[in-house]
Design an enzyme around this catalytic site. Structure first.
Site, PDB file in Angstrom:
ATOM      1  N   ARG A  68     -28.215  21.027 -28.459  1.00 33.21           N
ATOM      2  CA  ARG A  68     -28.289  21.858 -27.432  1.00 33.21           C
ATOM      3  C   ARG A  68     -26.691  21.538 -26.815  1.00 33.21           C
ATOM      4  O   ARG A  68     -26.130  22.432 -26.442  1.00 33.21           O
ATOM      5  CB  ARG A  68     -29.229  21.526 -26.418  1.00 33.21           C
ATOM      6  CG  ARG A  68     -29.257  22.411 -25.329  1.00 33.21           C
ATOM      7  CD  ARG A  68     -28.650  23.677 -25.381  1.00 33.21           C
ATOM      8  NE  ARG A  68     -29.418  24.588 -26.254  1.00 33.21           N
ATOM      9  CZ  ARG A  68     -28.965  25.760 -26.849  1.00 33.21           C
ATOM     10  NH1 ARG A  68     -27.917  26.247 -26.502  1.00 33.21           N
ATOM     11  NH2 ARG A  68     -29.837  26.380 -27.565  1.00 33.21           N
ATOM     12  N   LYS A  74     -10.008  28.733 -11.913  1.00 33.29           N
ATOM     13  CA  LYS A  74     -11.339  29.350 -11.714  1.00 33.29           C
ATOM     14  C   LYS A  74     -12.103  29.012 -12.759  1.00 33.29           C
ATOM     15  O   LYS A  74     -12.463  29.861 -13.717  1.00 33.29           O
ATOM     16  CB  LYS A  74     -11.371  30.946 -11.401  1.00 33.29           C
ATOM     17  CG  LYS A  74     -10.556  31.210 -10.064  1.00 33.29           C
ATOM     18  CD  LYS A  74     -10.626  32.690  -9.941  1.00 33.29           C
ATOM     19  CE  LYS A  74      -9.667  33.123  -8.608  1.00 33.29           C
ATOM     20  NZ  LYS A  74      -9.284  34.383  -8.334  1.00 33.29           N
ATOM     21  N   LYS A 111       1.112  29.590  -2.269  1.00 34.19           N
ATOM     22  CA  LYS A 111       0.329  30.846  -2.279  1.00 34.19           C
ATOM     23  C   LYS A 111       0.245  31.351  -0.837  1.00 34.19           C
ATOM     24  O   LYS A 111       0.958  30.770   0.055  1.00 34.19           O
ATOM     25  CB  LYS A 111      -1.269  30.366  -2.848  1.00 34.19           C
ATOM     26  CG  LYS A 111      -1.011  30.279  -4.233  1.00 34.19           C
ATOM     27  CD  LYS A 111      -2.649  30.171  -4.824  1.00 34.19           C
ATOM     28  CE  LYS A 111      -3.304  31.032  -4.759  1.00 34.19           C
ATOM     29  NZ  LYS A 111      -3.024  32.338  -5.751  1.00 34.19           N
ATOM     30  N   GLU A 115       3.990  33.152  -4.486  1.00 37.20           N
ATOM     31  CA  GLU A 115       3.302  34.410  -4.396  1.00 37.20           C
ATOM     32  C   GLU A 115       3.859  35.326  -3.549  1.00 37.20           C
ATOM     33  O   GLU A 115       4.332  35.113  -2.497  1.00 37.20           O
ATOM     34  CB  GLU A 115       1.986  33.901  -4.111  1.00 37.20           C
ATOM     35  CG  GLU A 115       0.918  35.264  -3.981  1.00 37.20           C
ATOM     36  CD  GLU A 115      -0.409  34.896  -3.328  1.00 37.20           C
ATOM     37  OE1 GLU A 115      -0.621  35.404  -2.268  1.00 37.20           O
ATOM     38  OE2 GLU A 115      -1.407  34.143  -4.138  1.00 37.20           O
ATOM     39  N   ASP A 134       1.478  39.578  -6.569  1.00 36.64           N
ATOM     40  CA  ASP A 134      -0.062  39.519  -6.461  1.00 36.64           C
ATOM     41  C   ASP A 134      -0.376  40.957  -5.947  1.00 36.64           C
ATOM     42  O   ASP A 134       0.002  41.548  -5.004  1.00 36.64           O
ATOM     43  CB  ASP A 134      -0.460  38.425  -5.248  1.00 36.64           C
ATOM     44  CG  ASP A 134      -1.993  38.161  -5.230  1.00 36.64           C
ATOM     45  OD1 ASP A 134      -2.632  38.069  -6.528  1.00 36.64           O
ATOM     46  OD2 ASP A 134      -2.269  38.189  -4.318  1.00 36.64           O
TER      47      ASP A 134
END
Length: 373
Positions: free
Chosen positions: A164, A197, A229, A262, A289
């Protein structure tokens, strides 16, 4: 954490003291850490021929991306430990004869790009170094539904214990690799990147799968790239102030790191270019962005993105981010952008269905010969 110490064979999987292990117990050589995480272990041809021919393939190992603190063996150990708990595999202890050897085949249950072969080798090694594994394909190859692409031979109990965990990693990695391949092909000549992410504690594994699928890696974490950012820009009081602070910090610390900023509007792109033209800067890449605008009919408008790319005029790398999908990535790639980043490569992964099936006939034949079936 005690569960990550594997210096004692069987430490993770030792049955409770009151368990009857005179008949049912893992093979004696179980659960040793391999000397090398990428040691190739394949069946000899004589053994293969004895159990049915399979064209062996020499694995080409695409090593995982580097990380200064990530311990892949510890991640594997934790995955095995959460399965074993404090008693081990009680079902196998109760039903699988001691030291019985079997052969199990990996079978693709749908089409896709296979990934995780090298990691599967590491897991089998960590569970039982005596297990013999053979593959008829390599990480990164496309396989079709119904294909038997690998097999493992050895102690039945240990194969079932590893099953598994091996499949969980391999199915996730293959799903990521399959989607990464589709995105990378559609985006060409732009390069597709994943983001941070990723599943907690699986970042290196997820990013490894992206590489296998033909994508490229974005920064590994907060430490290997400066990425300015929107929140940094807001706190600093603007793009120029943020860049100025980064340049001063890197010079003060004598650090050489790639720097990305960004931008969300053409005005911000212009501000970045103005700053860079008037100052010595470490800037290497400009993120564009949400400059891909969704349209009501499902299409996208890339006019602003294309204009931004033309403004930058190859003075810096460019990265498109936001509103990127398999349906839109081709149009985005045609704007001339250097990179296209997509969190969906790892945060919305659909696992590729793979199974590991024991050769029952062989198991019974071996069992009858040794009075274990």
């Amino acid at each position: 954490m005690a569960i990550l110490r594997l210096s004692t064979p069987g430490a993770l999987f030792r049955p409770p003291a009151d368990a009857n292990t005179s008949t049912f117990q893992p093979c004696a050589s179980s659960f040793l850490i391999p000397s090398s995480p990428f040691r190739k272990r394949s069946l000899s041809m004589s053994a293969v021929e004895a159990r049915g021919s399979m064209m062996p393939v020499e694995p080409i190992v695409l090593k995982p991306p580097s990380h200064p603190t990530y311990d892949l063996k510890a991640v594997i150990a934790l995955a095995l430990a959460e399965d074993a708990g404090d008693r081990g595999d009680v079902t196998s202890l109760a039903t699988v004869p001691s030291n019985m050897e079997v052969e199990a085949h990996f079978i693709a249950k749908e089409d896709g790009v296979i990934a995780g072969i090298a990691l599967a080798e590491m897991i089998f090694d960590q569970v039982d170094p005596s297990l013999k594994v053979e593959w008829s394909t390599r990480d990164g190859n496309y396989i079709h539904k119904g294909t038997k692409f690998g097999k493992v031979y050895g102690c039945a109990h240990n194969i079932v214990v590893a099953e598994r965990v091996v499949l969980n990693f391999m199915q996730r990695m293959s799903g990521i690799a399959t989607f990464s391949k589709a995105m990378a092909d559609a985006a060409y000549p732009a390069c597709v990147l994943e983001t941070r992410k990723t599943a907690p504690c699986l970042r290196l594994v997820d990013k490894w799968a992206v590489l296998i699928g033909g994508g490229k890696n974005h920064r590994m974490g907060l430490f290997d790239m400066v990425m300015i950012k929107d929140n940094h820009i807001s706190i600093a009081g603007g793009v120029a102030n943020a860049l100025k602070g980064v340049d001063a910090f890197l010079e003060q610390k004598s650090l050489k790191l790639p720097v990305e900023v960004e931008t969300r509007t053409l005005q911000e792109v212009e501000e970045v270019l103005d700053y860079a033209s008037q100052n010595r800067t470490s800037l290497t890449r400009i993120m564009l962005d949400n400059m891909v605008i969704p349209l009501p009919d499902g299409d996208v408008d890339v006019t602003m993105l294309k204009e931004a790319v033309e403004m930058i005029d190859r003075r810096y790398e460019t990265e498109a981010s936001g509103n990127v999908s398999l349906e839109t990535v081709k149009k985005v790639g045609e704007t001339g952008v250097t990179y296209i980043s997509s969190g969906a490569l790892t945060h919305s992964v659909k696992a590729l269905d793979i199974s590991l099936k024991i050769d029952t006939d062989l198991a019974l034949r071996v069992g009858r010969r040794t009075n274990r079936a």
